[in-house]
Write a protein that holds these residues in place. Structure first.
Motif, short mmCIF file in Angstrom:
data_model
loop_
_atom_site.label_atom_id
_atom_site.label_comp_id
_atom_site.label_asym_id
_atom_site.label_seq_id
_atom_site.Cartn_x
_atom_site.Cartn_y
_atom_site.Cartn_z
N ARG A 160 -7.40 -3.52 -18.80
CA ARG A 160 -7.49 -2.07 -18.86
C ARG A 160 -6.94 -1.50 -17.57
NH1 ARG A 160 -12.23 -4.03 -19.65
NH2 ARG A 160 -13.25 -2.81 -18.02
N VAL A 161 -6.23 -0.37 -17.71
CA VAL A 161 -5.61 0.29 -16.56
C VAL A 161 -6.15 1.71 -16.50
CG1 VAL A 161 -3.46 0.99 -15.46
CG2 VAL A 161 -3.53 -1.09 -16.85
N ALA A 162 -6.57 2.12 -15.30
CA ALA A 162 -7.01 3.49 -15.04
C ALA A 162 -6.05 4.11 -14.04
CB ALA A 162 -8.44 3.50 -14.51
N PRO A 163 -6.07 5.43 -13.90
CA PRO A 163 -5.18 6.07 -12.92
C PRO A 163 -5.36 5.45 -11.54
CG PRO A 163 -6.17 7.72 -14.34
CD PRO A 163 -6.85 6.40 -14.66
N GLY A 164 -4.29 5.39 -10.81
CA GLY A 164 -4.30 4.84 -9.44
C GLY A 164 -3.11 3.96 -9.13
N PRO A 165 -2.72 2.98 -9.86
CA PRO A 165 -3.47 2.41 -10.98
C PRO A 165 -4.58 1.47 -10.48
CG PRO A 165 -1.42 1.22 -10.75
CD PRO A 165 -1.41 2.31 -9.71
N LYS A 166 -5.60 1.37 -11.31
CA LYS A 166 -6.70 0.43 -11.10
C LYS A 166 -6.77 -0.47 -12.32
CE LYS A 166 -9.23 3.59 -8.20
NZ LYS A 166 -10.42 4.38 -7.99
N PHE A 167 -7.09 -1.74 -12.09
CA PHE A 167 -7.04 -2.74 -13.14
C PHE A 167 -8.43 -3.34 -13.39
CE2 PHE A 167 -2.97 -2.55 -11.01
CZ PHE A 167 -2.10 -2.37 -12.07
N PHE A 168 -8.76 -3.51 -14.68
CA PHE A 168 -10.07 -4.03 -15.08
C PHE A 168 -9.89 -5.01 -16.23
CE2 PHE A 168 -10.43 0.35 -13.67
CZ PHE A 168 -11.38 0.27 -12.68
N GLY A 169 -10.86 -5.90 -16.40
CA GLY A 169 -10.84 -6.83 -17.53
C GLY A 169 -11.43 -8.16 -17.15
N ASP A 170 -11.72 -8.96 -18.17
CA ASP A 170 -12.36 -10.26 -17.96
C ASP A 170 -11.52 -11.22 -17.14
OD1 ASP A 170 -14.53 -9.35 -19.38
OD2 ASP A 170 -14.08 -10.50 -21.19
N GLN A 171 -10.19 -11.10 -17.19
CA GLN A 171 -9.33 -11.99 -16.43
C GLN A 171 -8.95 -11.43 -15.05
OE1 GLN A 171 -8.70 -11.61 -19.93
NE2 GLN A 171 -9.87 -13.48 -20.07
N VAL A 172 -9.27 -10.18 -14.79
CA VAL A 172 -8.86 -9.54 -13.54
C VAL A 172 -9.82 -9.91 -12.41
CG1 VAL A 172 -8.44 -7.34 -12.37
CG2 VAL A 172 -7.79 -7.62 -14.77
N ARG A 173 -9.25 -10.41 -11.32
CA ARG A 173 -10.00 -10.73 -10.11
C ARG A 173 -9.59 -9.76 -9.01
NH1 ARG A 173 -12.16 -12.57 -13.36
NH2 ARG A 173 -12.78 -14.67 -13.88
N ARG A 174 -10.43 -9.62 -8.02
CA ARG A 174 -10.14 -8.69 -6.94
C ARG A 174 -10.27 -9.36 -5.58
NH1 ARG A 174 -13.79 -3.77 -7.22
NH2 ARG A 174 -13.12 -3.55 -5.10
N GLU A 175 -9.48 -8.83 -4.66
CA GLU A 175 -9.52 -9.29 -3.27
C GLU A 175 -9.24 -8.05 -2.43
OE1 GLU A 175 -6.41 -11.91 -1.00
OE2 GLU A 175 -7.74 -13.20 -2.18
N GLY A 176 -10.26 -7.57 -1.75
CA GLY A 176 -10.10 -6.35 -0.96
C GLY A 176 -10.00 -5.12 -1.85
N PRO A 177 -9.68 -3.99 -1.26
CA PRO A 177 -9.67 -2.74 -2.03
C PRO A 177 -8.48 -2.59 -2.97
CG PRO A 177 -9.04 -2.32 0.24
CD PRO A 177 -9.46 -3.76 0.17
N GLU A 178 -7.39 -3.30 -2.74
CA GLU A 178 -6.16 -3.10 -3.51
C GLU A 178 -5.76 -4.27 -4.39
OE1 GLU A 178 -4.21 -0.25 -3.32
OE2 GLU A 178 -5.71 0.66 -2.01
N ARG A 179 -5.86 -5.46 -3.86
CA ARG A 179 -5.27 -6.62 -4.55
C ARG A 179 -6.04 -6.98 -5.81
NH1 ARG A 179 -3.78 -12.65 -2.17
NH2 ARG A 179 -2.24 -13.08 -3.79
N ARG A 180 -5.29 -7.10 -6.91
CA ARG A 180 -5.83 -7.56 -8.19
C ARG A 180 -4.91 -8.65 -8.71
NH1 ARG A 180 -8.90 -5.03 -5.95
NH2 ARG A 180 -10.17 -3.29 -6.63
N PHE A 181 -5.50 -9.67 -9.31
CA PHE A 181 -4.72 -10.83 -9.76
C PHE A 181 -5.42 -11.52 -10.91
CE2 PHE A 181 -7.49 -12.01 -6.29
CZ PHE A 181 -8.10 -13.16 -6.74
#
Length: 142
Positions: free
Chosen positions: A52-73
């Protein structure tokens, strides 16, 4: 549950030239291997999933991992981590998604798939791991 400002899009990770016989899988929210598969002769492996993508863009979902405020992988698990206890490898590929451009995101919001291609074999002939830079990103039809 998705919020109203989030849009679901489809991603595909295409692993070119994986090491034959080595199990690969997506990593889900509970860190369990998802959709495990292996190449018998070096043919490409494809993993399709939604985020899922929200404005920003921001990324969400079961496979999405985060590192810090920006990095998504997204992680691709390899060998033992993908569910093969007999494998000599226990690795993960980290594939960034926070750097997807607006043209790709806009295209994905019209129903196409963002396909990210990475190489699956490192220079030493073992399965590629750590942060993997895409060799190609493109929009493909669903």
């Amino acid at each position: 549950m998705a919020r109203t400002n989030e849009t679901e899009i489809r991603l595909r990770i295409l692993i070119e030239q994986p090491v034959p016989g080595v199990l690969h899988s997506l990593q889900g929210k509970d860190e369990a291997p998802l959709d495990p598969k292996q190449s018998s002769a070096g043919e490409a492996l494809a993993f399709d999933f939604a985020i899922r993508v929200a404005p920003g863009p921001k990324f969400f979902g079961d496979q999405v991992r985060r590192e810090g405020p920006e990095r998504r992988f997204v992680y691709i698990r390899i060998g033992q981590l993908a569910g093969d206890p007999a494998s000599p490898w226990s690795r993960r590929m980290k594939i960034d998604i926070h750097d997807l451009g607006p043209d790709l995101l806009d295209g994905a919001m019209t129903g196409r798939i963002i396909e990210t291609t990475v190489l699956g074999t490192a220079k030493d002939g073992t399965p590629a791991c750590a942060t993997i830079r895409p060799i190609n990103r493109r929009l493909v039809p669903r």
